[in-house]
Every structure is written in C-alpha cells, then in structure tokens.
Write a protein that holds these residues in place. Structure first.
Motif, PDB file in Angstrom:
ATOM      1  N   GLU A 180       0.837  -1.209   0.000  1.00  0.00           N
ATOM      2  CA  GLU A 180       0.000   0.000   0.000  1.00  0.00           C
ATOM      3  C   GLU A 180       0.866   1.251   0.000  1.00  0.00           C
ATOM      4  O   GLU A 180       0.553   2.240  -0.665  1.00  0.00           O
ATOM      5  N   ASN A 181       1.960   1.203   0.705  1.00  0.00           N
ATOM      6  CA  ASN A 181       2.881   2.344   0.728  1.00  0.00           C
ATOM      7  C   ASN A 181       3.392   2.652  -0.679  1.00  0.00           C
ATOM      8  O   ASN A 181       3.414   3.803  -1.127  1.00  0.00           O
ATOM      9  N   LEU A 182       3.763   1.601  -1.407  1.00  0.00           N
ATOM     10  CA  LEU A 182       4.347   1.815  -2.737  1.00  0.00           C
ATOM     11  C   LEU A 182       3.294   2.194  -3.772  1.00  0.00           C
ATOM     12  O   LEU A 182       3.611   2.805  -4.789  1.00  0.00           O
ATOM     13  N   GLY A 186       1.238   9.456  -2.753  1.00  0.00           N
ATOM     14  CA  GLY A 186       0.825  10.676  -2.058  1.00  0.00           C
ATOM     15  C   GLY A 186       1.614  10.840  -0.772  1.00  0.00           C
ATOM     16  O   GLY A 186       1.873  11.963  -0.327  1.00  0.00           O
ATOM     17  N   HIS A 187       2.035   9.720  -0.194  1.00  0.00           N
ATOM     18  CA  HIS A 187       2.767   9.811   1.072  1.00  0.00           C
ATOM     19  C   HIS A 187       4.134  10.453   0.891  1.00  0.00           C
ATOM     20  O   HIS A 187       4.697  10.988   1.831  1.00  0.00           O
ATOM     21  N   ALA A 188       4.646  10.428  -0.365  1.00  0.00           N
ATOM     22  CA  ALA A 188       5.997  10.945  -0.589  1.00  0.00           C
ATOM     23  C   ALA A 188       6.090  12.428  -0.243  1.00  0.00           C
ATOM     24  O   ALA A 188       7.119  12.911   0.222  1.00  0.00           O
ATOM     25  N   LEU A 191       5.841  12.021   3.999  1.00  0.00           N
ATOM     26  CA  LEU A 191       6.822  11.168   4.673  1.00  0.00           C
ATOM     27  C   LEU A 191       8.231  11.425   4.141  1.00  0.00           C
ATOM     28  O   LEU A 191       9.203  11.352   4.877  1.00  0.00           O
ATOM     29  N   HIS A 192       8.338  11.698   2.831  1.00  0.00           N
ATOM     30  CA  HIS A 192       9.659  11.960   2.243  1.00  0.00           C
ATOM     31  C   HIS A 192       9.800  13.427   1.849  1.00  0.00           C
ATOM     32  O   HIS A 192      10.626  13.764   1.013  1.00  0.00           O
ATOM     33  N   GLY A 193       8.959  14.282   2.403  1.00  0.00           N
ATOM     34  CA  GLY A 193       8.925  15.689   1.981  1.00  0.00           C
ATOM     35  C   GLY A 193      10.298  16.308   1.876  1.00  0.00           C
ATOM     36  O   GLY A 193      10.642  16.924   0.860  1.00  0.00           O
ATOM     37  N   GLU A 322      12.226   5.628   6.482  1.00  0.00           N
ATOM     38  CA  GLU A 322      10.937   6.332   6.471  1.00  0.00           C
ATOM     39  C   GLU A 322       9.775   5.361   6.186  1.00  0.00           C
ATOM     40  O   GLU A 322       8.917   5.140   7.028  1.00  0.00           O
ATOM     41  N   ASP A 323       9.772   4.724   4.988  1.00  0.00           N
ATOM     42  CA  ASP A 323       8.642   3.847   4.647  1.00  0.00           C
ATOM     43  C   ASP A 323       8.512   2.675   5.617  1.00  0.00           C
ATOM     44  O   ASP A 323       7.433   2.373   6.121  1.00  0.00           O
ATOM     45  N   SER A 324       9.619   1.979   5.832  1.00  0.00           N
ATOM     46  CA  SER A 324       9.527   0.748   6.633  1.00  0.00           C
ATOM     47  C   SER A 324       9.234   1.061   8.090  1.00  0.00           C
ATOM     48  O   SER A 324       8.473   0.340   8.747  1.00  0.00           O
TER      49      SER A 324
HETATM   50 FE   LIG Z   1       7.927   5.904   0.245  1.00  0.00          FE
END
Ligand SMILES: [Fe+2]
Ligand code: FES
Length: 368
Positions: A180-182, A186-188, A191-193, A322-324
């Motif tokens: 779901e993350n990948l 939109g999370h980028a 979460l990775h802003g 970040e993701d994990s």
């Molecule tokens: Fe990510």
C-alpha cells in the motif's frame, strides 16, 4: 482492456458508509501461495546452505555444483532437525543430526543408521525455483500451477543500458503495509517531503487503470523543480521539469515504479527523459514480517558513483528509515485499531490500493 477511473469507482463503493471501510483485513488476509516470489538475489545463493523463512515456511536454498538453484523444506523428516544445520556433500544435503542424506530434488538417498533402509516417506518437499533478472524466484503453492512464463518482466534489473543499484532489508510488518505504501505515492510529499524535495507540489494528472491483472497508477507533476534524485542531472539546477511516477503492481506483491523527469511538455518522451525504474519485490516472511528486495535502474549517469550514492542514500533513508519505519509503526497499531473498532477511511488517491486489495481478496478466497 484498460479502463480508467479517477476515484469514482471507489467512492461509489464506499459512499454507502460515508467513504469508510473496514479494511483491517488486508493485514491479516491469508498469504497467497500460488505466485512467484523473490526468494533471494541470485548472488546470495552459492554452495553454502541458506535458510530463509518464506510465507511462514522454513526454506533451505542452495546451488547445485552445476549452478542450478534449489529450494527444499528446511525440516528433516526424521526428528525435524533444520537441514541448514547439516552440510553439503556434492549436490546432496546431509542432515546434521543423524546423517539422512537428500538430493537436490528432496529424495532421500542415504540412511547411515541401523539397517540403512530408507523409509519411503523420507523426503524433503521441494519447491519450483527459477533464476531470472538477477532474482531467485520461488513458487510456494501447488507445483503443477507453477509456470516460469508467469514471472513478471523485471528485465530492468541489471539491464546493460541501465545502471542498477540494489538493496534489501527485513520489515517487521505485514507485506501489505509496504504494498500500500508503494501504491500510494501521495505519502511521498509528507513522509519523504524533505528527502524527495517534492513537498507542496500539486498533482497535474492522475489515473488508475487495470490491464491483464495488473493495476497501474500514473501521476504527473508539471513545471516543478526536479526531485533530488534527478536534480544534479538536469542541465540547470533552477530548471523546471515535468516529473512522473508510473507504478505497476502485479499480484501479490511485485511493484515497478517508472519515474523520470523531462523538459516541460515532454513527459515520458524517451528521447529527452532521464528516468529510473524502481523494482520492488515484497516477500512475506511471516504474516507479520516481510523480506523487502529493491533495485533502482537508471538510464543516465551510468558510470557515475555519485549517482549510485544518491540511490543508496534513497534506499537507506526513504525505503528503510521512512517507509519501513512507518509500516512497522502501523503494524503495531493494527491490534489496537481492531480492538477499538477504528473504521479506516479512504481518500480519492487510494484508488489503486483499493483495487489491489480487491484483487488479492479474490485470489485469497480462491486458494481457501
Ligand atoms: Fe515511500
Ligand atoms: S533429524 Fe535428520 S537424520 Fe535425524
């Protein structure tokens, strides 16, 4: 045939309960067995016995002397000793407890004990494996359904006209949290802003469609500063670019992300684009842990170690830290959310994840 949606389908499916859905089940859905999974990178496999838990079964991996990959159940049928505690003898594996010896097909070929008779049921289950695209693919389901032609095309990994940076780590979450993350970039922005340099950027185009069992999620940003992975490789640092991410998911947990930049108005033009293909392979270790294999294959700066370092940093920071970490934190929340009856809400940008879950529900039901 492909068809397109911009969220209406999901909204129609969910308006009856105010765009909420009890979707806690994705994280406890039975694991899909009839599929090809990445068991290991090809160069992880050699003469030594490699033990790896896959889909909650203990698997023993090694190469025969002629180089063929082999996967056997890592449980001796005598007293259940893990076979990886034994040793190789040619192409055979000798159990480290009483010496029952099995060939690469799992057939018992020697009993050094007592009358030396080999009981007919003394065998190790063997699993279909194929080496392709620098990956050892394993089939954990019914062997008669395993066809190597079903293996998805991951030929970007190690392709001669690309430079590939590979990696992998273990995630303490159900694999669907990473899928779901990948599927949800939109999370980028959040979460990775900082690390991606794409915060506060508006989406110009977005579409989701299905084709031959795959789910595609394609997004385009126009006239923005290049994300940091590409920034040093566009001609001028202050240059605006079009930036796209075209994601393809194949069941149950294989994802490719084709992402690139080009001069404004030339998005996805192979003549002017610099891009990379992210290959993501998520293999459930257990219901609650995942082996995450990934590779980034770029079409630019092929000989540039600094570009390699950019991707190494991205893999360590974005994918791991970040993701994990977020997936692991969510995993810890799932029991509480379930116990307290928290309804998960979906946003219009969750269409592709919604479709993935629907397909996996069908596949899981078919295997029960
Ligand atoms: Fe990510
Ligand atoms: S447990 Fe393997 S030979 Fe006894």
């Amino acid at each position: 045939m492909a068809h397109e949606t911009r969220g209406n389908e999901m909204e129609n499916s969910t308006t009856s309960n105010s765009a909420t859905s009890k979707l806690l089940s994705p994280y406890s859905r039975p694991l899909i067995r009839n599929a090809w999974y990445c068991a290991a990178w090809a160069d992880e496999l050699g003469e030594t016995l490699l033990a790896r838990r896959i889909l909650d079964w203990p698997i023993l991996l090694y190469r025969t002397e002629s180089g063929d990959p082999t996967a056997l159940l890592d449980i001796c049928p005598h007293k259940l000793a893990p076979m990886h505690l034994g040793r190789r003898e040619g192409d055979n594996v000798v159990c480290g407890y009483h010496g029952l010896t099995f060939n690469q097909h799992g057939t018992c070929v020697r009993n050094p004990q007592g009358n030396q008779i080999i009981p007919p049921q003394a065998k190790l289950r063997s699993f279909p494996v194929v080496e392709r695209f620098e990956v050892i693919w394993i089939w954990m389901g019914a062997p008669e359904l395993a066809g190597p032609s079903q293996i998805a095309d991951f030929s970007d990994i190690g392709a001669p006209d690309r430079k590939t940076v590979r990696g992998g780590h273990r995630v303490e979450s159900n694999y669907m949290l990473m899928v779901e993350n990948l599927m949800d970039l939109g999370h980028a922005l959040f979460l990775h802003g900082q690390s991606a340099g794409t915060a506060n950027v508006e989406l110009a185009e977005s579409k989701v469609f299905q084709e031959n069992g795959a789910v595609m999620d394609q997004r385009l940003y126009r006239g923005i500063a290049a994300p940091f992975t590409f920034a040093s490789y566009v001609n001028r640092h202050d240059e605006k670019v079009d930036f796209w991410t075209d994601i393809t998911w194949r069941a149950p947990s294989l994802i490719q992300n084709y992402a690139g930049v080009s001069p404004p108005g030339q998005a996805r033009d192979p003549a002017s684009a610099i891009f990379q293909v992210g290959s993501h392979m998520l293999t459930p270790e257990t219901q609650h842990t995942t082996h995450y294999f990934y590779a980034h294959s770029r079409n630019y700066a092929l000989e540039d170690p600094e570009a390699d370092a950019v991707y190494k940093t991205w893999q360590r920071k974005a994918l791991k830290e970040e993701d994990s970490l977020m997936a692991e934190a969510i995993e810890r929340n799932v029991p509480d959310a379930s116990a307290m009856g928290v309804d998960m809400v979906m946003l219009s940008t969750d269409v592709s994840g919604f479709r993935v879950n629907r397909i996996l529900d069908e596949l899981a039901a078919a295997e029960q």
